[in-house]
Design a protein around this motif. Sequence first.
Motif, PDB file in Angstrom:
ATOM      1  N   MET A  73      71.251  95.556  54.200  1.00  0.00           N
ATOM      2  CA  MET A  73      70.864  95.907  55.565  1.00  0.00           C
ATOM      3  C   MET A  73      71.684  95.168  56.621  1.00  0.00           C
ATOM      4  O   MET A  73      71.726  95.604  57.780  1.00  0.00           O
ATOM      5  N   GLU A  74      72.301  94.077  56.251  1.00  0.00           N
ATOM      6  CA  GLU A  74      72.925  93.210  57.250  1.00  0.00           C
ATOM      7  C   GLU A  74      74.091  93.903  57.957  1.00  0.00           C
ATOM      8  O   GLU A  74      74.969  94.490  57.319  1.00  0.00           O
ATOM      9  N   ASN A  75      74.059  93.805  59.300  1.00  0.00           N
ATOM     10  CA  ASN A  75      75.105  94.368  60.156  1.00  0.00           C
ATOM     11  C   ASN A  75      75.292  95.866  59.959  1.00  0.00           C
ATOM     12  O   ASN A  75      76.389  96.399  60.183  1.00  0.00           O
ATOM     13  N   LEU A  96      66.252 103.543  58.964  1.00  0.00           N
ATOM     14  CA  LEU A  96      65.922 103.953  57.603  1.00  0.00           C
ATOM     15  C   LEU A  96      64.696 103.246  57.027  1.00  0.00           C
ATOM     16  O   LEU A  96      64.481 102.066  57.283  1.00  0.00           O
ATOM     17  N   PRO A  97      63.913 103.937  56.199  1.00  0.00           N
ATOM     18  CA  PRO A  97      62.915 103.281  55.358  1.00  0.00           C
ATOM     19  C   PRO A  97      63.561 102.841  54.051  1.00  0.00           C
ATOM     20  O   PRO A  97      64.692 103.218  53.754  1.00  0.00           O
ATOM     21  N   ILE A 138      68.528  81.996  76.763  1.00  0.00           N
ATOM     22  CA  ILE A 138      69.113  81.583  75.488  1.00  0.00           C
ATOM     23  C   ILE A 138      69.666  82.830  74.817  1.00  0.00           C
ATOM     24  O   ILE A 138      68.910  83.759  74.502  1.00  0.00           O
ATOM     25  N   ILE A 139      70.969  82.869  74.638  1.00  0.00           N
ATOM     26  CA  ILE A 139      71.597  83.967  73.906  1.00  0.00           C
ATOM     27  C   ILE A 139      71.659  83.558  72.442  1.00  0.00           C
ATOM     28  O   ILE A 139      72.387  82.633  72.073  1.00  0.00           O
ATOM     29  N   ALA A 140      70.837  84.226  71.636  1.00  0.00           N
ATOM     30  CA  ALA A 140      70.698  83.875  70.228  1.00  0.00           C
ATOM     31  C   ALA A 140      71.545  84.830  69.387  1.00  0.00           C
ATOM     32  O   ALA A 140      71.242  86.027  69.306  1.00  0.00           O
ATOM     33  N   HIS A 141      72.587  84.322  68.783  1.00  0.00           N
ATOM     34  CA  HIS A 141      73.477  85.141  67.961  1.00  0.00           C
ATOM     35  C   HIS A 141      72.823  85.369  66.597  1.00  0.00           C
ATOM     36  O   HIS A 141      72.512  84.412  65.876  1.00  0.00           O
ATOM     37  N   THR A 142      72.604  86.621  66.273  1.00  0.00           N
ATOM     38  CA  THR A 142      71.853  86.978  65.077  1.00  0.00           C
ATOM     39  C   THR A 142      72.587  88.026  64.247  1.00  0.00           C
ATOM     40  O   THR A 142      73.601  88.573  64.669  1.00  0.00           O
ATOM     41  N   VAL A 143      72.018  88.312  63.080  1.00  0.00           N
ATOM     42  CA  VAL A 143      72.521  89.347  62.181  1.00  0.00           C
ATOM     43  C   VAL A 143      71.420  90.388  62.007  1.00  0.00           C
ATOM     44  O   VAL A 143      70.315  90.054  61.556  1.00  0.00           O
ATOM     45  N   LYS A 144      71.705  91.614  62.371  1.00  0.00           N
ATOM     46  CA  LYS A 144      70.722  92.684  62.137  1.00  0.00           C
ATOM     47  C   LYS A 144      70.473  92.808  60.640  1.00  0.00           C
ATOM     48  O   LYS A 144      71.409  92.849  59.846  1.00  0.00           O
ATOM     49  N   GLY A 145      69.191  92.837  60.253  1.00  0.00           N
ATOM     50  CA  GLY A 145      68.852  92.917  58.834  1.00  0.00           C
ATOM     51  C   GLY A 145      68.978  91.598  58.095  1.00  0.00           C
ATOM     52  O   GLY A 145      69.038  91.589  56.861  1.00  0.00           O
ATOM     53  N   LYS A 146      68.975  90.483  58.813  1.00  0.00           N
ATOM     54  CA  LYS A 146      69.224  89.160  58.219  1.00  0.00           C
ATOM     55  C   LYS A 146      68.339  88.899  57.004  1.00  0.00           C
ATOM     56  O   LYS A 146      67.121  89.022  57.055  1.00  0.00           O
ATOM     57  N   GLY A 147      68.996  88.530  55.897  1.00  0.00           N
ATOM     58  CA  GLY A 147      68.297  88.163  54.670  1.00  0.00           C
ATOM     59  C   GLY A 147      68.353  89.214  53.588  1.00  0.00           C
ATOM     60  O   GLY A 147      68.049  88.922  52.425  1.00  0.00           O
ATOM     61  N   HIS A 156      62.818 100.781  61.407  1.00  0.00           N
ATOM     62  CA  HIS A 156      62.875  99.649  62.342  1.00  0.00           C
ATOM     63  C   HIS A 156      62.760  98.315  61.603  1.00  0.00           C
ATOM     64  O   HIS A 156      62.142  97.368  62.101  1.00  0.00           O
ATOM     65  N   ILE A 157      63.398  98.251  60.444  1.00  0.00           N
ATOM     66  CA  ILE A 157      63.351  97.023  59.645  1.00  0.00           C
ATOM     67  C   ILE A 157      64.407  96.020  60.119  1.00  0.00           C
ATOM     68  O   ILE A 157      64.116  94.843  60.318  1.00  0.00           O
ATOM     69  N   GLY A 158      65.639  96.501  60.297  1.00  0.00           N
ATOM     70  CA  GLY A 158      66.746  95.594  60.628  1.00  0.00           C
ATOM     71  C   GLY A 158      66.519  94.789  61.880  1.00  0.00           C
ATOM     72  O   GLY A 158      66.841  93.592  61.947  1.00  0.00           O
TER      73      GLY A 158
END
Length: 257
Positions: A228-230, A237-238, A215-224, A20-22
């Motif tokens: 992990m991103e998208n 996963l760990p 507020i619909i906040a457009h984000t990237v799963k795993g940002k940074g 549950h990191i992303g």
Amino acid sequence: MQGKLRLKILGLHHMAGSGHIGCSLSCIDIMISILKFKESADTFILSKGHAATALYTIMNEIGEIPDEAMDTFYKNATTLPAHPVPLKYKAIPFATGSLGHGLPLGTGIAMAKKLKSAQGISYVLMSDGETNEGTSWEAGHFAVMNRLDNLLVFIDKNGLQGFGSTSDILGDTASAKTWETIGFEVLEVDGHSISAMLYAKERLTGNKNGKPKMIIAHTVKGKGVPHMENKMEWHYLPMTEDMYTDAIKKINTDYGI
């Protein structure tokens, strides 16, 4: 703060060997814009409870969870399990993680505030996948019918949910047009820009027009963390030791830490 809290999130997951990191990296900036700046009369519900580490890190940052408690994350007898549990901390009034419950709860709080002529905003942070849930729509219609303009819902719109892309499962049920059609006042923002979210929040909460707010906040799963991103699999996963080391280096570089 955005980089610092990402490091804390990764540290918790590394220590626990948990997933549950992303989803936590996706919504931490939204949580900063709410919890760092909310008023004492405001309430907050994290509906997407699987992003608990984002909640714990910002609560630790603002002094609501002590450092020694953070060291117990995911361990036996902890007050900080994989999904939030209530009663120990003021900012966690309900157990969440069974998706679709946060908006009904937040709507009920907003209604109670109206009935008691009480001050404060009822904030809810939910995932775009949660807008597939029937309870979300029941609560949304209830909020519209009861003119709950003291309800502000943030949707973490990263385009992914448990088994794939949201667009491939039940379609885009987190679209601004859909929520505006039933009676919400909606703004769309970059969910990784604190200033954009604070501006949108101020604009909406200052408009007492009888419409519940979103507020619909457009984000990237795993940002940074590039690997992990998208990526849907980073809902589960760990990290390996090498992955953790690379992620820490990347965030330190990109956020100037």
